[in-house]
Design a protein around this motif. Structure first.
Motif, PDB file in Angstrom:
ATOM      1  N   THR A 141       8.567   8.532 -15.911  1.00 35.82           N
ATOM      2  CA  THR A 141       7.146   8.192 -16.038  1.00 35.82           C
ATOM      3  C   THR A 141       6.370   9.477 -16.285  1.00 35.82           C
ATOM      4  OG1 THR A 141       7.420   6.355 -14.525  1.00 35.82           O
ATOM      5  CG2 THR A 141       5.178   7.128 -14.920  1.00 35.82           C
ATOM      6  N   PRO A 146      -0.668  18.982 -28.220  1.00 32.12           N
ATOM      7  CA  PRO A 146      -1.983  19.349 -28.746  1.00 32.12           C
ATOM      8  C   PRO A 146      -1.848  20.376 -29.857  1.00 32.12           C
ATOM      9  CG  PRO A 146      -1.593  20.461 -26.663  1.00 32.12           C
ATOM     10  CD  PRO A 146      -0.433  19.536 -26.881  1.00 32.12           C
ATOM     11  N   ALA A 179       0.834  -1.206   0.000  1.00 28.57           N
ATOM     12  CA  ALA A 179       0.000   0.000   0.000  1.00 28.57           C
ATOM     13  C   ALA A 179       0.862   1.246   0.000  1.00 28.57           C
ATOM     14  CB  ALA A 179      -0.925  -0.027   1.211  1.00 28.57           C
ATOM     15  N   PRO A 213      -0.595  -2.020  -9.004  1.00 28.61           N
ATOM     16  CA  PRO A 213      -1.515  -0.874  -8.874  1.00 28.61           C
ATOM     17  C   PRO A 213      -1.826  -0.190 -10.201  1.00 28.61           C
ATOM     18  CG  PRO A 213       0.663  -0.340  -7.976  1.00 28.61           C
ATOM     19  CD  PRO A 213       0.663  -1.801  -8.267  1.00 28.61           C
ATOM     20  N   GLU A 237       4.375   5.274  -5.779  1.00 25.49           N
ATOM     21  CA  GLU A 237       4.438   5.177  -7.245  1.00 25.49           C
ATOM     22  C   GLU A 237       3.543   6.225  -7.895  1.00 25.49           C
ATOM     23  OE1 GLU A 237       3.804   1.289  -8.706  1.00 25.49           O
ATOM     24  OE2 GLU A 237       4.971   1.735 -10.473  1.00 25.49           O
ATOM     25  N   LEU A 238       2.368   6.416  -7.314  1.00 24.45           N
ATOM     26  CA  LEU A 238       1.434   7.351  -7.916  1.00 24.45           C
ATOM     27  C   LEU A 238       1.922   8.789  -7.836  1.00 24.45           C
ATOM     28  CD1 LEU A 238      -1.952   5.876  -6.675  1.00 24.45           C
ATOM     29  CD2 LEU A 238      -1.007   5.796  -8.972  1.00 24.45           C
ATOM     30  N   PHE A 243       5.030  10.420 -11.018  1.00 24.63           N
ATOM     31  CA  PHE A 243       4.963  10.710 -12.440  1.00 24.63           C
ATOM     32  C   PHE A 243       5.329  12.171 -12.715  1.00 24.63           C
ATOM     33  CE2 PHE A 243       0.590  10.941 -10.819  1.00 24.63           C
ATOM     34  CZ  PHE A 243       0.347  12.288 -10.986  1.00 24.63           C
ATOM     35  N   GLU A 244       5.828  12.383 -13.916  1.00 24.84           N
ATOM     36  CA  GLU A 244       6.352  13.689 -14.304  1.00 24.84           C
ATOM     37  C   GLU A 244       5.350  14.410 -15.212  1.00 24.84           C
ATOM     38  OE1 GLU A 244       9.590  13.529 -11.915  1.00 24.84           O
ATOM     39  OE2 GLU A 244       8.877  15.187 -13.151  1.00 24.84           O
ATOM     40  N   ASN A 245       5.875  15.381 -15.964  1.00 24.88           N
ATOM     41  CA  ASN A 245       5.017  16.294 -16.718  1.00 24.88           C
ATOM     42  C   ASN A 245       4.205  15.601 -17.797  1.00 24.88           C
ATOM     43  OD1 ASN A 245       5.759  18.577 -15.341  1.00 24.88           O
ATOM     44  ND2 ASN A 245       7.572  18.869 -16.602  1.00 24.88           N
ATOM     45  N   LEU A 246       3.125  16.278 -18.128  1.00 26.10           N
ATOM     46  CA  LEU A 246       2.286  15.864 -19.238  1.00 26.10           C
ATOM     47  C   LEU A 246       3.108  15.900 -20.518  1.00 26.10           C
ATOM     48  CD1 LEU A 246      -0.780  15.334 -19.088  1.00 26.10           C
ATOM     49  CD2 LEU A 246      -1.121  17.626 -19.895  1.00 26.10           C
ATOM     50  N   GLU A 247       3.122  14.779 -21.260  1.00 33.17           N
ATOM     51  CA  GLU A 247       3.816  14.784 -22.546  1.00 33.17           C
ATOM     52  C   GLU A 247       2.784  14.706 -23.635  1.00 33.17           C
ATOM     53  OE1 GLU A 247       8.341  13.127 -22.077  1.00 33.17           O
ATOM     54  OE2 GLU A 247       6.962  12.182 -23.473  1.00 33.17           O
ATOM     55  N   ASN A 248       2.430  15.839 -24.157  1.00 33.24           N
ATOM     56  CA  ASN A 248       1.480  15.806 -25.266  1.00 33.24           C
ATOM     57  C   ASN A 248       1.802  16.927 -26.220  1.00 33.24           C
ATOM     58  OD1 ASN A 248       0.616  17.889 -23.598  1.00 33.24           O
ATOM     59  ND2 ASN A 248      -1.498  17.697 -24.282  1.00 33.24           N
ATOM     60  N   ILE A 268       2.725  11.487 -17.813  1.00 33.44           N
ATOM     61  CA  ILE A 268       1.296  11.376 -18.127  1.00 33.44           C
ATOM     62  C   ILE A 268       1.156  11.382 -19.637  1.00 33.44           C
ATOM     63  CG2 ILE A 268      -0.958  12.454 -17.859  1.00 33.44           C
ATOM     64  CD1 ILE A 268       0.209  13.914 -15.403  1.00 33.44           C
ATOM     65  N   TRP A 272      -5.828  16.701 -24.679  1.00 35.36           N
ATOM     66  CA  TRP A 272      -4.719  15.959 -25.256  1.00 35.36           C
ATOM     67  C   TRP A 272      -4.454  16.351 -26.697  1.00 35.36           C
ATOM     68  CZ3 TRP A 272      -0.940  13.670 -23.015  1.00 35.36           C
ATOM     69  CH2 TRP A 272      -0.092  12.844 -23.746  1.00 35.36           C
ATOM     70  N   LEU A 273      -5.521  16.486 -27.457  1.00 39.02           N
ATOM     71  CA  LEU A 273      -5.357  16.722 -28.891  1.00 39.02           C
ATOM     72  C   LEU A 273      -5.446  18.192 -29.272  1.00 39.02           C
ATOM     73  CD1 LEU A 273      -7.676  13.824 -30.135  1.00 39.02           C
ATOM     74  CD2 LEU A 273      -5.183  13.805 -29.961  1.00 39.02           C
ATOM     75  N   GLY A 274      -6.089  18.976 -28.406  1.00 40.21           N
ATOM     76  CA  GLY A 274      -6.295  20.378 -28.760  1.00 40.21           C
ATOM     77  C   GLY A 274      -7.517  20.546 -29.637  1.00 40.21           C
ATOM     78  N   ASP A 294       2.425   1.693  -3.335  1.00 39.82           N
ATOM     79  CA  ASP A 294       1.385   2.143  -4.262  1.00 39.82           C
ATOM     80  C   ASP A 294       1.301   3.672  -4.243  1.00 39.82           C
ATOM     81  OD1 ASP A 294      -2.209   1.462  -4.505  1.00 39.82           O
ATOM     82  OD2 ASP A 294      -0.812   2.525  -5.800  1.00 39.82           O
ATOM     83  N   LEU A 295       1.246   4.215  -3.039  1.00 43.39           N
ATOM     84  CA  LEU A 295       1.173   5.671  -2.900  1.00 43.39           C
ATOM     85  C   LEU A 295       2.409   6.336  -3.492  1.00 43.39           C
ATOM     86  CD1 LEU A 295      -0.170   6.043   0.742  1.00 43.39           C
ATOM     87  CD2 LEU A 295      -1.387   6.528  -1.358  1.00 43.39           C
ATOM     88  N   LYS A 349      -2.521  20.456 -16.981  1.00 39.60           N
ATOM     89  CA  LYS A 349      -1.886  19.528 -16.053  1.00 39.60           C
ATOM     90  C   LYS A 349      -2.626  19.561 -14.737  1.00 39.60           C
ATOM     91  CE  LYS A 349       2.518  18.386 -13.948  1.00 39.60           C
ATOM     92  NZ  LYS A 349       3.871  18.861 -13.687  1.00 39.60           N
TER      93      LYS A 349
END
Lengths: 500, 442
Positions: free
Chosen positions: B77, A34, A17, B423, A23-24, A27-32, B79, B138-140, A20-21, B5
């Motif tokens: 890791t 758009p 447990a 998890p 690990e959550l 995580f790093e920055n949003l990789e997108n 998002i 995500w896509l804009g 689990d915490l 974010k």
């Protein structure tokens, strides 16, 4: 074993447990990446809007049929009657020695002004004499040609013997002088107590502070010379290329309230071109001079206007205007009473005034007209840090009979960093369709996509100036003169798809 | 931190919660914390001290953590929503409940009459978001040119202190009744109201934007909006100022429960968290109402007037998307829960139970059912397993264990053992661990 298993499981539960915490939260920055799509520019304007500030000397007028025109007006040159009245002052004798009971003086001068009537606005005649008789006398003084309410100016004095008459005054306000045979007569009648006619001594009369409100007569021919002046056209300074106006017009307007004939003559009437050349405006009107209107004796106080129009029918104006004019130099002189035989008048409010107007209706052709302008760019690129690449969509809806080819340069100081179009200037505005008379019949639209990839974006981010170059041409390859009207619009819309 | 974010983190953060769905704790009738789910539960001990215990449950509908995360080439890791988009449905829910019970007490005043006190800090998050929102982030909007996209999320973030005073008694031989009154002190709240409509149209022409909105957010101490693109989101620390207990952000909640026992079978029912909180401090109400259009700036006009144009875009957007702000106090309901259970004593040390849960999440009533099997291995060690089905999520297998060493009791529960080992690949994960001190056992 029975006990170990649940204990192990128990400890495992707690341990997992916690991981689990952990690990959550790792995580790093949003990789997108758009893609944002948004509008940037949405403008619709007329050529009147665009031309409003192009030349501070010009007004943009709209005709009743919507045709636009450049309109220039010079300052008005004014000559007043004061110059003539100053001459009149030299006509009347300043000091009159009345050496006889009736004495006359000429009312004409070397400059040839012979008045038939003068009305004084203000002033006075002062006089005095000495009674050299041994008895008291009564003296009546008359100015025979000066009238108030139709009656000659007359005053009566009693003077003791061997005494001076204290200075007496004739008030000349609203008094009319009507010379007789170009002369003015003074008379005095002196009687003693025995009613015997006697004379006086040292009779002097002089005019003081005299000014006129009206004068009539035959005035000699005289020349009112004016200094040269320039009507400037600044719009051509900012452009390069061929501009043809089919119906340009120059108008000279004369306002005259002097009551005698006069003629206008052109000392100079030249177009200055961008390269400094002087091209004379040619017309019969210029060669022969122009007579302008004047009020009659029944129209005292009225201003008569005369206009002289130089256009494509009576001059070489369209041709000289083609040569990129930057101004019109003019020098106009007036000759009054050219024939010296016409009686006339003037008042203290009479004026001779003239002004020059130039009009360039937007009916013609434009060939390779280049316009350049530099804008300061003040974009906060920090907020666009994550911008990877973008595509600009430009849509133009054109109701003007003008096409445009555009290029823009992103600059830092004087250094060119990049250009908007990689392969040179691009036609982004298609001219509206026209008929054979140059009237617009249909709007035309054009869509242009401009991709800007990441390396180019990096160049643009350090730009602080944008140099715009546009080349304009009228419809149908300039074979037909087009009409540019107020209701014709150009819409420019621009949107962006940006990948972050 | 970018707005997008913020939104994703809100949906993922594990330390916040919604209505708790606990289906195993009832089986641990010798664990004092079972009283939290039915106030009629009385411990066997004359005096019980509950030391800090922690509960957390994360439930994500339609996707797992694995679908939302990715290891990039740098080994980080990150998002990454691309794979999750294919699994999302039209509407998707997410919730997380966290409860930290700091201290609790139970006293047996006399036979079959117990008095209890407790303090807990609770953080709840619940969200219901359309797939289109995730796609938009995500896509804009560039991927939806020419389309109208509805993207309004609903959410509630609720954090509060809870001080409970409970009483439980036995009536006759078989019936136990209990009740609890809880004083609530709000730490912070942010949530949407029932005005919940946002749609965006991007025109094919030059991507003119039209936003149709009837959207309202209320917040106390969590969210501030200072203009277009300037959203500040901060969770308060949860520190308690006793001076503010009754003067600011106050609420009351009630619990009721009853148990009827027979020789081998017992039935229990409880209704929990009937109450609300009234928010008065650092309140902001944001309303976006109307149709807002942005079709570009009249840059040519500005150029003709001699102005620089581009820096005005943000100012123009700020003027167009006019969010109305007020500071009006408001109330929120605490998510009410309903439990009903039946327990059968199979053997002296073995019992089985079935439990039903129902809870209100905004206007939705969510349910879950569970089957438990509990075994007392020794007088000091007990363990159990459970099978649970939660609405909108996969079924799961839970485990629990509790052990007593002298007066010290330790317990741990998970309702999804799979989430313990893996998890990332599970849609729900929860655990409860805690310590109690038990004195004066009968």
């Amino acid at each position: 074993m029975q006990k170990i298993l649940p204990i192990t499981l128990f400890l495992l539960l707690i341990g997992m447990a916690c991981s689990d915490l952990q690990e959550l939260s790792d995580f790093e920055n949003l990789e997108n990446s758009p893609q944002l799509a948004f509008p940037l520019i949405n403008s619709t304007f007329t050529l009147q809007d665009a031309l409003e500030n192009i030349d501070e000397n010009a007004d943009i007028l709209v005709d009743s049929d919507g045709l636009l025109r450049f309109y220039y007006q010079s300052d008005t040159t004014i000559r007043t009657s004061q110059e003539v009245f100053d001459v009149l002052n030299r006509t009347l004798p300043p000091l009159v020695p009345v050496i006889d009971t009736l004495i006359g003086f000429p009312v004409i001068n070397d400059e040839g002004i012979g008045v038939s009537s003068v009305i004084f606005k203000e002033g006075r005649l002062e006089y005095s004499f000495f009674n050299s008789n041994s008895s008291d006398i009564e003296v009546t003084v008359t100015v025979l040609q000066m009238f108030r309410d139709g009656q000659p100016l007359q005053q009566t004095h009693e003077v003791f013997s061997f005494q001076d008459l204290p200075v007496a005054t004739f008030d000349l306000t609203d008094v009319e002088l009507r010379p007789q045979n170009d002369s003015l007569f003074f008379k005095y009648e002196a009687y003693n107590r025995s009613n015997e006619r006697v004379t006086v001594d040292n009779f002097l009369m002089l005019q003081k502070d005299v000014d006129y409100s009206y004068a009539a007569g035959v005035f000699t021919r005289s020349l009112l010379e004016n200094l040269p002046d320039t009507l400037e056209f600044d719009f051509t300074e900012q452009i390069d290329g061929d501009l043809y106006f089919e119906e340009p017009k120059v108008t000279v307007t004369v306002d005259n309230s002097f009551g005698f004939p006069a003629e206008l003559s052109f000392g100079r009437f030249d177009i200055i071109t961008k390269d400094g050349s002087l091209l004379p405006l040619e017309s019969d009107l210029i060669d022969n001079g122009i007579s302008f209107n004047f009020p009659s004796f029944e129209e005292i106080g009225e201003v008569k206007e005369t206009q002289f129009v130089f256009d494509h029918t009576n001059s070489n104006l369209p041709k000289v205007i083609e040569a990129s004019p930057i101004g019109l130099i003019y020098e106009l002189d007036a000759t009054t009473n050219p024939n010296e035989d016409t009686p006339g008048f003037l008042t203290d409010e009479s004026i001779f005034a003239y002004s020059v107007e130039a009009e360039f209706p937007l009916l013609g052709t434009i060939t390779d007209l280049k316009v350049r302008d530099t804008l300061d760019i003040d974009i906060n690129f920090e907020s666009l840090e994550s911008l990877e690449e973008m595509e600009i969509k430009m849509v133009t809806d054109n109701g003007l009979p003008l096409s445009a080819s555009v290029q823009a340069y992103f600059m830092s100081g004087t250094q060119i960093l990049d250009s908007l179009f990689i392969d040179g200037a691009r036609d982004i505005i298609q001219a509206a369709s026209i008929d054979s008379d140059g009237n617009v019949t249909k709007m035309n639209s054009q869509t242009t996509f401009i991709p800007i990839d990441n390396p180019r974006l990096e160049n643009i981010k350090s730009a602080n100036k944008l140099l715009l170059e546009a080349t304009f041409n009228t419809s149908q390859d300039q074979e037909v003169s087009v009409r540019i009207e107020n209701q014709q619009t150009l819409g420019i819309r621009m949107g962006v798809k940006a990948n972050l | 931190m970018t707005t997008s974010k913020y939104i994703v983190l809100t949906l993922l953060l594990p330390f916040f919660g919604l209505a708790q769905q606990e289906l195993s704790l009832h089986s641990l009738s010798n664990v004092w914390q079972a009283n939290r789910l039915n106030p009629a539960v009385m411990p066997d001990n004359g005096f019980t001290i509950g030391l800090p215990s922690v509960y957390n449950r994360l439930a994500i509908e339609n996707v797992t953590l694995n679908d939302l995360l990715l290891e990039n080439v740098g080994g980080q890791t990150v998002i990454y929503l691309e794979q999750a988009l294919t699994k999302l449905e039209g509407d998707n829910a997410l919730q997380n409940n966290f409860s930290l019970e700091t201290l609790s007490f139970d006293f047996r005043l006399k036979e079959n009459l117990h008095l209890s006190l407790h303090h807990a800090t609770r953080f709840n998050i619940g969200a219901n978001y359309p797939k289109s929102l995730a796609e938009l982030i995500w896509l804009g909007n560039g991927a939806f040119v020419g389309e109208t996209i509805e993207f309004a999320p609903e959410f509630d973030i609720l954090a509060y202190h809870e001080f409970g005073l409970g009483i439980a008694t036995k009536i006759g031989k078989n019936i136990s009744l209990g009740a609890k009154i809880k004083l609530l002190n709000g730490i912070g709240h942010a949530g949407t109201s029932d005005r919940n409509q946002l749609s965006l149209f991007t025109d094919e022409d030059i991507y003119q934007l039209t936003l149709d909105a009837d959207y309202q957010l209320n917040s106390s101490a969590i969210l501030t909006y200072d203009g277009f693109g300037e959203l500040d989101f901060g969770l308060p620390s949860g520190g308690l100022n006793f001076l503010d207990l009754v003067s600011k952000n106050v609420g009351i909640a009630l619990d009721f429960g009853g148990i009827i026992e027979f020789e081998k079978i017992s039935f229990g029912i409880s209704v929990l968290d009937i109450g609300s909180l009234h928010w008065r401090t650092k309140v902001n109400n944001y309303t976006l109402d109307g149709t807002f259009e942005y079709d570009g700036i009249d840059a040519v006009r500005d150029y003709l007037d001699g102005n620089t144009t581009f820096e005005n875009v943000t100012d123009t957007l700020r003027m167009i998307f006019d969010v109305q702000e007020t500071q009006e106090a408001y109330s929120t309901s605490i998510p009410t829960r309903l439990y009903a259970n039946a327990t059968y004593q199979i053997l002296e040390s073995t019992k089985a139970s079935a439990i039903f849960y129902g809870g209100w999440q905004r206007d939705n009533f969510q349910t879950a059912v569970g089957l438990n099997l509990q075994q007392d291995f020794t007088s000091w060690l007990s363990a159990g397993a459970a099978y649970m089905i939660f609405e909108g999520a996969n079924s799961s297998l839970g485990l629990n264990a509790n052990a007593q060493f002298g007066p010290v009791q330790i317990y741990a529960i998970t309702q999804n053992i799979g989430s313990v080992f893996n998890p990332r690949n599970n849609q729900n994960a929860d655990f409860r661990v805690g310590l109690n001190l038990l004195f004066r056992r009968d």
